[in-house]
Design a protein around this motif. Structure first.
Motif, short mmCIF file in Angstrom:
data_model
loop_
_atom_site.label_atom_id
_atom_site.label_comp_id
_atom_site.label_asym_id
_atom_site.label_seq_id
_atom_site.Cartn_x
_atom_site.Cartn_y
_atom_site.Cartn_z
N LEU A 27 90.93 58.66 14.46
CA LEU A 27 89.87 59.62 14.18
C LEU A 27 90.02 60.88 15.03
CD1 LEU A 27 87.25 60.42 12.75
CD2 LEU A 27 86.00 59.22 14.57
N ARG A 28 90.30 60.71 16.29
CA ARG A 28 90.52 61.88 17.15
C ARG A 28 91.66 62.74 16.61
NH1 ARG A 28 90.02 57.82 21.30
NH2 ARG A 28 87.93 57.90 22.19
N GLY A 29 92.73 62.08 16.18
CA GLY A 29 93.87 62.81 15.61
C GLY A 29 93.47 63.56 14.36
N ALA A 30 92.66 62.92 13.51
CA ALA A 30 92.21 63.59 12.29
C ALA A 30 91.32 64.79 12.63
CB ALA A 30 91.46 62.61 11.40
N LEU A 31 90.45 64.63 13.62
CA LEU A 31 89.58 65.74 14.02
C LEU A 31 90.37 66.87 14.67
CD1 LEU A 31 86.48 63.79 15.41
CD2 LEU A 31 86.62 65.07 13.26
N ARG A 32 91.44 66.53 15.38
CA ARG A 32 92.28 67.56 16.01
C ARG A 32 92.95 68.46 14.98
NH1 ARG A 32 94.21 63.02 19.11
NH2 ARG A 32 93.10 63.01 21.09
N CYS A 33 93.11 67.96 13.76
CA CYS A 33 93.73 68.76 12.69
C CYS A 33 92.79 69.84 12.17
CB CYS A 33 94.15 67.85 11.53
SG CYS A 33 95.50 66.75 11.96
N GLY A 34 91.54 69.76 12.54
CA GLY A 34 90.56 70.77 12.13
C GLY A 34 90.25 71.71 13.28
N SER A 35 89.15 72.40 13.15
CA SER A 35 88.72 73.35 14.17
C SER A 35 87.68 72.72 15.09
CB SER A 35 88.11 74.58 13.50
OG SER A 35 86.90 74.22 12.85
N ALA A 36 87.39 73.42 16.19
CA ALA A 36 86.34 72.97 17.10
C ALA A 36 85.00 72.95 16.37
CB ALA A 36 86.28 73.87 18.33
N ALA A 37 84.77 73.93 15.51
CA ALA A 37 83.52 73.98 14.74
C ALA A 37 83.40 72.76 13.83
CB ALA A 37 83.46 75.26 13.92
N GLU A 38 84.51 72.32 13.24
CA GLU A 38 84.47 71.13 12.38
C GLU A 38 84.18 69.87 13.19
OE1 GLU A 38 87.34 72.13 8.62
OE2 GLU A 38 88.30 71.92 10.59
N ALA A 39 84.67 69.81 14.42
CA ALA A 39 84.35 68.66 15.27
C ALA A 39 82.85 68.61 15.54
CB ALA A 39 85.14 68.73 16.58
N VAL A 40 82.26 69.76 15.77
CA VAL A 40 80.81 69.83 16.00
C VAL A 40 80.06 69.43 14.73
CG1 VAL A 40 78.89 71.39 16.51
CG2 VAL A 40 81.02 71.57 17.81
N GLU A 41 80.51 69.92 13.58
CA GLU A 41 79.88 69.56 12.31
C GLU A 41 80.02 68.06 12.04
OE1 GLU A 41 81.80 72.21 9.60
OE2 GLU A 41 80.74 73.96 10.41
N PHE A 42 81.16 67.48 12.40
CA PHE A 42 81.33 66.04 12.27
C PHE A 42 80.25 65.32 13.08
CE2 PHE A 42 82.71 62.08 14.13
CZ PHE A 42 83.13 61.35 13.03
N GLN A 43 80.05 65.74 14.32
CA GLN A 43 79.05 65.10 15.18
C GLN A 43 77.65 65.24 14.59
OE1 GLN A 43 79.70 63.19 17.76
NE2 GLN A 43 77.55 62.74 18.21
N ALA A 44 77.34 66.40 14.05
CA ALA A 44 76.02 66.61 13.45
C ALA A 44 75.82 65.66 12.27
CB ALA A 44 75.85 68.06 13.02
N ARG A 45 76.84 65.49 11.47
CA ARG A 45 76.73 64.57 10.32
C ARG A 45 76.65 63.11 10.79
NH1 ARG A 45 76.35 67.26 5.85
NH2 ARG A 45 77.43 69.23 5.69
#
Length: 192
Positions: A27-45
């Motif tokens: 999961l960390r690897g998948a999130l690293r493929c996106g942006s920092a903003a997407e990591a934050v949006e992931f956490q919000a969801r």
């Protein structure tokens, strides 16, 4: 990150081989493929999905499985675990908490004393709550101050979303039907 992308990640996470540590690395690897903003949006969801789990019926079900030992924090970790089971299981359990009786990880605990459960077997997954924050720190190069920066960014995202509405019809059905199959699998006197 939209809802569809979030659940695609959760579905893949639930199917990944290995233990929780290996799955979190994926999961960390998948999130690293996106942006920092997407990591934050992931956490919000993730937080929104966990908030929907916070019903009395699901708390009772988690407490039943855990032999009456489900604390406030334990229930938060249970919610994370449930989201980590993927969308199909998550939605089935939200609609009818007794569907937990069908989850293989829950069935593997039946008839075993709590003291024999390995840490990774508990239906709780605290570490899932930190994956996005860790990736945010890596992507922004702000590991030292990433908790503050991460939570500021998370607050900004939360501020743009409407609060999720609790489906009172689902809660009413769950409260009315109870958890007879789960109760049979985890009798109250067999807790420890």
């Amino acid at each position: 990150m939209d809802d569809e992308t979030f659940w695609a990640l959760m579905d893949e996470l639930s199917r990944r081989p290995g233990g929780r540590h290996e799955r979190l690395e994926w999961l960390r690897g998948a999130l690293r493929c996106g942006s920092a903003a997407e990591a934050v949006e992931f956490q919000a969801r993730l937080e929104a999905a966990c908030a929907a789990v916070a019903t009395g019926a699901l708390w009772s079900a988690a407490d039943r499985i855990e032999g009456g030992l489900c604390s406030d924090d334990g229930f938060d970790y249970f919610a994370l675990w449930l989201v980590g089971q993927g969308q199909e299981t998550y939605r089935a359990v939200l609609a009818a908490p007794d569907a937990l009786a069908d989850v293989p990880e829950v069935r593997a605990l039946v008839g075993r004393p709590l003291r024999e459960w390995r840490d990774e077997e508990w239906p709780e997954w605290e570490e899932l709550d930190y994956a996005a924050q860790e990736v945010f720190g890596e992507l922004t190069g702000r590991q030292d101050d990433s908790p503050e920066a991460f939570y500021e960014a998370l607050d900004a995202v939360r501020g743009t979303w409407a609060d999720p509405e609790e489906d009172s019809a689902v809660v009413a059905v769950a409260a009315r039907t109870g958890t007879p199959r789960l109760d049979a699998l985890f009798p109250a006197e067999a807790g420890s």
